[in-house]
Design a protein around this motif. Structure first.
Motif, PDB file in Angstrom:
ATOM      1  N   THR A 140       3.528   4.237   4.142  1.00 39.54           N
ATOM      2  CA  THR A 140       2.295   3.728   3.545  1.00 39.54           C
ATOM      3  C   THR A 140       1.601   4.802   2.725  1.00 39.54           C
ATOM      4  O   THR A 140       1.205   4.574   1.577  1.00 39.54           O
ATOM      5  CB  THR A 140       1.338   3.210   4.634  1.00 39.54           C
ATOM      6  OG1 THR A 140       1.979   2.164   5.354  1.00 39.54           O
ATOM      7  CG2 THR A 140       0.053   2.679   4.019  1.00 39.54           C
ATOM      8  N   ALA A 141       1.469   5.984   3.297  1.00 37.42           N
ATOM      9  CA  ALA A 141       0.787   7.080   2.606  1.00 37.42           C
ATOM     10  C   ALA A 141       1.641   7.682   1.497  1.00 37.42           C
ATOM     11  O   ALA A 141       1.121   8.259   0.547  1.00 37.42           O
ATOM     12  CB  ALA A 141       0.397   8.165   3.603  1.00 37.42           C
ATOM     13  N   GLY A 142       2.971   7.575   1.643  1.00 37.63           N
ATOM     14  CA  GLY A 142       3.862   8.116   0.639  1.00 37.63           C
ATOM     15  C   GLY A 142       4.062   9.619   0.714  1.00 37.63           C
ATOM     16  O   GLY A 142       4.598  10.232  -0.207  1.00 37.63           O
ATOM     17  N   THR A 143       3.654  10.226   1.820  1.00 38.19           N
ATOM     18  CA  THR A 143       3.815  11.674   1.982  1.00 38.19           C
ATOM     19  C   THR A 143       5.061  11.990   2.802  1.00 38.19           C
ATOM     20  O   THR A 143       5.547  11.149   3.555  1.00 38.19           O
ATOM     21  CB  THR A 143       2.581  12.292   2.662  1.00 38.19           C
ATOM     22  OG1 THR A 143       2.308  11.571   3.879  1.00 38.19           O
ATOM     23  CG2 THR A 143       1.370  12.203   1.768  1.00 38.19           C
ATOM     24  N   GLN A 149       4.537  17.691  12.810  1.00 41.71           N
ATOM     25  CA  GLN A 149       3.178  17.328  13.174  1.00 41.71           C
ATOM     26  C   GLN A 149       2.406  16.943  11.921  1.00 41.71           C
ATOM     27  O   GLN A 149       2.535  17.591  10.876  1.00 41.71           O
ATOM     28  CB  GLN A 149       2.476  18.487  13.888  1.00 41.71           C
ATOM     29  CG  GLN A 149       1.064  18.160  14.367  1.00 41.71           C
ATOM     30  CD  GLN A 149       0.469  19.272  15.210  1.00 41.71           C
ATOM     31  OE1 GLN A 149       1.088  20.325  15.399  1.00 41.71           O
ATOM     32  NE2 GLN A 149      -0.727  19.057  15.729  1.00 41.71           N
ATOM     33  N   PHE A 150       1.593  15.885  12.014  1.00 40.90           N
ATOM     34  CA  PHE A 150       0.770  15.470  10.886  1.00 40.90           C
ATOM     35  C   PHE A 150      -0.331  14.528  11.361  1.00 40.90           C
ATOM     36  O   PHE A 150      -0.291  14.014  12.471  1.00 40.90           O
ATOM     37  CB  PHE A 150       1.624  14.778   9.809  1.00 40.90           C
ATOM     38  CG  PHE A 150       2.451  13.633  10.315  1.00 40.90           C
ATOM     39  CD1 PHE A 150       1.895  12.375  10.520  1.00 40.90           C
ATOM     40  CD2 PHE A 150       3.804  13.806  10.583  1.00 40.90           C
ATOM     41  CE1 PHE A 150       2.662  11.317  10.987  1.00 40.90           C
ATOM     42  CE2 PHE A 150       4.575  12.758  11.048  1.00 40.90           C
ATOM     43  CZ  PHE A 150       4.002  11.505  11.244  1.00 40.90           C
ATOM     44  N   GLN A 151      -1.303  14.299  10.499  1.00 47.49           N
ATOM     45  CA  GLN A 151      -2.352  13.307  10.725  1.00 47.49           C
ATOM     46  C   GLN A 151      -1.936  12.019  10.024  1.00 47.49           C
ATOM     47  O   GLN A 151      -1.427  12.061   8.898  1.00 47.49           O
ATOM     48  CB  GLN A 151      -3.688  13.791  10.172  1.00 47.49           C
ATOM     49  CG  GLN A 151      -4.318  14.942  10.937  1.00 47.49           C
ATOM     50  CD  GLN A 151      -4.882  14.483  12.268  1.00 47.49           C
ATOM     51  OE1 GLN A 151      -4.591  15.073  13.302  1.00 47.49           O
ATOM     52  NE2 GLN A 151      -5.683  13.438  12.255  1.00 47.49           N
ATOM     53  N   SER A 152      -2.180  10.879  10.671  1.00 44.39           N
ATOM     54  CA  SER A 152      -1.718   9.619  10.099  1.00 44.39           C
ATOM     55  C   SER A 152      -2.620   8.467  10.517  1.00 44.39           C
ATOM     56  O   SER A 152      -3.315   8.547  11.538  1.00 44.39           O
ATOM     57  CB  SER A 152      -0.283   9.339  10.549  1.00 44.39           C
ATOM     58  OG  SER A 152       0.106   8.021  10.215  1.00 44.39           O
ATOM     59  N   GLY A 153      -2.576   7.403   9.736  1.00 45.09           N
ATOM     60  CA  GLY A 153      -3.218   6.171  10.148  1.00 45.09           C
ATOM     61  C   GLY A 153      -2.483   5.589  11.337  1.00 45.09           C
ATOM     62  O   GLY A 153      -1.267   5.789  11.483  1.00 45.09           O
TER      63      GLY A 153
END
Length: 226
Positions: A47-50, A61-65
């Protein structure tokens, strides 16, 4: 009246977007053959495309919806799609990529530096060198023939000398591919799919499974889990 409705809609919409903007902190690990960490694996947030890459220990590790979908891929391995809707913050998201065993994919996996040639060779050799149980009629026959100190009664399995504190015996805990199962599920495992069978008792069983392992534990790994 229309103004009031508009305000209500605006407030609700703001709350919705705020809730979705909060997101979650995701921590995960990518392995193959249930053991070997994979580095440089692509983690794409659809969704974010990252995109993120695993580190030398297979970690990311990452921040996500909270409703994000991940695509986890590496050349020579089967791509995995993961939904985060059931992910609990603080847990480690574990993903095991299945290797597509061929010379070309071996070169991909090692050439892209996901895993060393020595590690991958060792993993493949271990997987392929497992015993062939296909000549047995049932998993119970395998246990009776190859695991010492067990008694199969027809509805349960007991490990001799595995005593409860009260002095009695208890049925062995049955585990298939890391999941505790009941006797009917256990005996339904086809012998041809059995990769390994291990027996735990005493302190080893209690340390891993607590009071449930007081009667000992029969641990089965299948080829499907590799």
């Amino acid at each position: 009246m229309k103004l009031i409705r508009l305000l209500i809609i605006t407030v609700l919409s703001g709350s919705f977007f705020a809730a979705n903007a909060q997101g979650v902190s995701v921590v995960g690990k990518v392995t193959t053959f249930q053991e070997y960490p994979l580095r440089n694996v692509s983690i794409v947030l659809k969704t974010a495309g990252t995109e993120y890459l695993t580190d030398s220990a297979g970690l990311f590790q990452f921040q996500s919806g909270p409703n994000e979908k991940l695509r986890i891929s590496a050349h020579g391995f089967v791509t995995e799609d993961v939904r985060l809707k059931d992910y609990k913050s603080g847990d480690t998201l574990r993903v095991d990529l299945r290797f597509r065993n061929s010379e070309k994919n071996f070169n991909y996996a090692t050439g892209y530096d996901y895993i060393s040639a020595d590690q991958l060779s060792s993993a493949i050799a271990h997987f392929e060198s497992g015993p062939d149980y296909s000549s047995y009629n049932s998993i119970i026959e395998i246990i009776e023939g190859r695991v010492p100190g067990v008694s199969c009664t027809g509805s349960s399995i007991q490990i001799r000398s595995s005593q409860l504190l009260e002095g009695g015996t208890a049925d062995a805990l049955l585990v298939v591919d890391g999941v505790i199962v009941d006797y009917p599920v256990f005996i339904a495992v086809p012998p041809s799919q059995v990769k390994s069978i291990d027996m735990l008792k005493g302190a080893a069983a209690s340390a891993r499974y607590g009071s449930r392992g007081m009667g000992g534990v029969i641990v089965v790994k299948t080829k499907a889990a590799q």
